[in-house]
Scaffold this active site. Structure first.
Site, PDB file in Angstrom:
ATOM      1  N   THR A  12      52.774  54.512  50.938  1.00 17.25           N
ATOM      2  CA  THR A  12      52.352  54.744  52.230  1.00 17.25           C
ATOM      3  C   THR A  12      50.872  54.976  51.940  1.00 17.25           C
ATOM      4  OG1 THR A  12      53.084  56.984  51.899  1.00 17.25           O
ATOM      5  CG2 THR A  12      54.458  55.763  53.173  1.00 17.25           C
ATOM      6  N   VAL A  15      46.582  52.264  48.597  1.00 17.91           N
ATOM      7  CA  VAL A  15      46.974  51.316  47.281  1.00 17.91           C
ATOM      8  C   VAL A  15      48.082  50.763  47.743  1.00 17.91           C
ATOM      9  CG1 VAL A  15      47.033  50.826  44.879  1.00 17.91           C
ATOM     10  CG2 VAL A  15      45.032  52.222  45.787  1.00 17.91           C
ATOM     11  N   ARG A 101      46.839  55.369  30.558  1.00 15.74           N
ATOM     12  CA  ARG A 101      45.974  54.397  30.145  1.00 15.74           C
ATOM     13  C   ARG A 101      45.372  54.437  28.617  1.00 15.74           C
ATOM     14  NH1 ARG A 101      41.999  55.343  35.324  1.00 15.74           N
ATOM     15  NH2 ARG A 101      43.408  54.185  36.882  1.00 15.74           N
ATOM     16  N   CYS A 130      39.057  51.810  38.481  1.00 11.20           N
ATOM     17  CA  CYS A 130      38.621  50.566  39.209  1.00 11.20           C
ATOM     18  C   CYS A 130      37.157  50.018  38.680  1.00 11.20           C
ATOM     19  CB  CYS A 130      38.399  51.396  40.785  1.00 11.20           C
ATOM     20  SG  CYS A 130      37.779  53.084  40.545  1.00 11.20           S
ATOM     21  N   SER A 160      36.368  55.214  49.402  1.00  6.44           N
ATOM     22  CA  SER A 160      37.894  54.700  49.288  1.00  6.44           C
ATOM     23  C   SER A 160      38.509  54.910  47.917  1.00  6.44           C
ATOM     24  CB  SER A 160      37.867  53.151  49.823  1.00  6.44           C
ATOM     25  OG  SER A 160      36.888  52.494  49.167  1.00  6.44           O
ATOM     26  N   ARG A 230      29.237  58.901  43.479  1.00 10.37           N
ATOM     27  CA  ARG A 230      29.841  58.709  44.650  1.00 10.37           C
ATOM     28  C   ARG A 230      28.673  58.409  45.956  1.00 10.37           C
ATOM     29  NH1 ARG A 230      34.704  56.978  44.598  1.00 10.37           N
ATOM     30  NH2 ARG A 230      35.441  59.006  43.816  1.00 10.37           N
ATOM     31  N   HIS A 237      32.577  49.111  44.942  1.00 13.79           N
ATOM     32  CA  HIS A 237      31.994  49.713  44.122  1.00 13.79           C
ATOM     33  C   HIS A 237      30.856  48.835  43.496  1.00 13.79           C
ATOM     34  CE1 HIS A 237      34.737  53.117  44.365  1.00 13.79           C
ATOM     35  NE2 HIS A 237      35.388  52.917  43.071  1.00 13.79           N
ATOM     36  N   ASN A 310      36.935  47.744  45.359  1.00 13.73           N
ATOM     37  CA  ASN A 310      37.735  48.723  44.597  1.00 13.73           C
ATOM     38  C   ASN A 310      39.045  48.830  44.831  1.00 13.73           C
ATOM     39  OD1 ASN A 310      35.911  49.948  46.816  1.00 13.73           O
ATOM     40  ND2 ASN A 310      37.530  51.772  46.342  1.00 13.73           N
TER      41      ASN A 310
END
Length: 330
Positions: A12, A15, A101, A130, A160, A230, A237, A310
């Site tokens: 939901t 992404v 990662r 991103c 975002s 930001r 981005h 992004n």
């Protein structure tokens, strides 16, 4: 590619919904679809390819189903716990958080850059940060041709990237309401602060770019530094990359290398004020590069300006591309 059973954790969220949108656009071969989210989303209905699917609450028993592939976008803590449960159930996981990662047993993949790494996954595959994703796409062919010595990243990242909460802070800030997500107003402002600060003075976001770039390019010798900011933009981005090479070059070679690499669109004609901007890239899956010029302060340096959506290439699209790569290699 044969149809497979797909699950989405965090279905939901921004992404998660983009996963579904991009699977529709790319005609990803879905046989059965399972959607998972937190208890507050239990029972919600989401439309996919003209059919309604009900969202289930994510529990430790959620994966007792014939799921082949799970796409995660629900935060690092959820991924750390539930990716292992999925793996134990024989399900392959592609995770969009930072949880896995830098794990040496988990490949970190941008399909245009290091597709070969898909072959050594052990049940979990990681989607990079991103800003890292869009940065390594042009770095890859440049590194192959001219050997990168050092990179300085300066980012200008859309709200975002913080999900719906970040977008709401900008919307509400334009009405002069107090921020709920960021420590200061983002409307009419720039915040040199993405993720939490570390003991070394860098933010986690800055360290992600440094470490992930080296892992994806398979080169720990590249010297990298980063400042992430930001900015009051909803989507897209931007990254200013100052790159120093070991080899000499002429600027025409740089254009040729970038123009011939899959996934890159070069937009660069300063005489006509043509360069990539967030409003150019929203809804697109390519990485846009412009403002390409020699850095005269060092012997073999250039500056480039890198822009991408992004929420798509920086998140959902790259994940679906990894899934396509996975099926192709199977």
């Amino acid at each position: 590619m044969k149809n497979i059973n797909v699950g989405i954790v965090g279905a939901t969220g921004m992404v998660g919904r983009n996963f579904l949108k991009i699977m529709e656009e790319r005609n990803f071969p879905v046989k059965n679809l399972y959607l998972f989210a937190s208890s507050k989303s239990n029972g919600k209905k989401i439309l996919f390819r003209g059919k309604e699917y009900e969202v289930e609450e994510l529990t430790e028993n959620s994966f007792n189903k014939p799921i082949d592939l799970l796409l995660f976008s629900a935060g690092g803590e959820i991924s750390k716990k539930f990716a292992l449960i999925a793996k134990e159930n024989g399900i392959t996981v592609i995770d969009n958080s930072s949880a896995w990662r830098m794990d040496k047993d988990v490949p970190l993949i941008v399909p245009e850059v290091n597709p070969e790494d898909i072959k050594w996954h052990k049940g979990i595959i990681s989607n990079p940060n991103c800003s890292t994703i869009q940065s390594v796409v042009p770095l890859k062919p440049l590194h192959e041709n001219f050997k990168i010595k050092r990179v300085i990243f300066s980012t200008y990242q859309a709200v975002s990237g913080s999900g719906i909460a970040g977008m709401n802070d900008l919307k509400n800030g334009l009405k002069h309401l107090e921020p709920q997500n960021y420590p200061y107003p983002i409307a009419f402002n720039c915040l040199p602060h993405i993720d939490s600060f570390m003991d070394n003075g860098y933010t986690k976001e800055e360290m992600k770019m440094i470490k992930e770039t080296k892992k994806i390019l398979h080169d720990d010798n590249i010297k990298i530094t980063s400042t992430t900011v930001r900015v009051p933009v909803y989507f897209g981005h931007c990254v200013s990359a100052n790159i120093e090479f070991e080899k000499n070059f002429n600027i025409e070679e740089i254009y040729e290398v970038l123009n011939n690499f899959k996934g890159i669109v070069v937009l660069d004609n300063v005489e006509k004020n043509i360069y990539p901007m967030p409003i150019n890239v929203e809804g697109k899956d390519e990485v846009y590069v412009g403002r390409i010029r020699r850095d005269f302060s060092v012997e073999n340096g250039i500056n480039i300006w890198i822009v991408a959506d992004n929420t798509r290439k920086g998140a959902a699209t790259n994940t679906i591309q990894i899934a396509e790569l996975l099926l192709k290699n199977k």
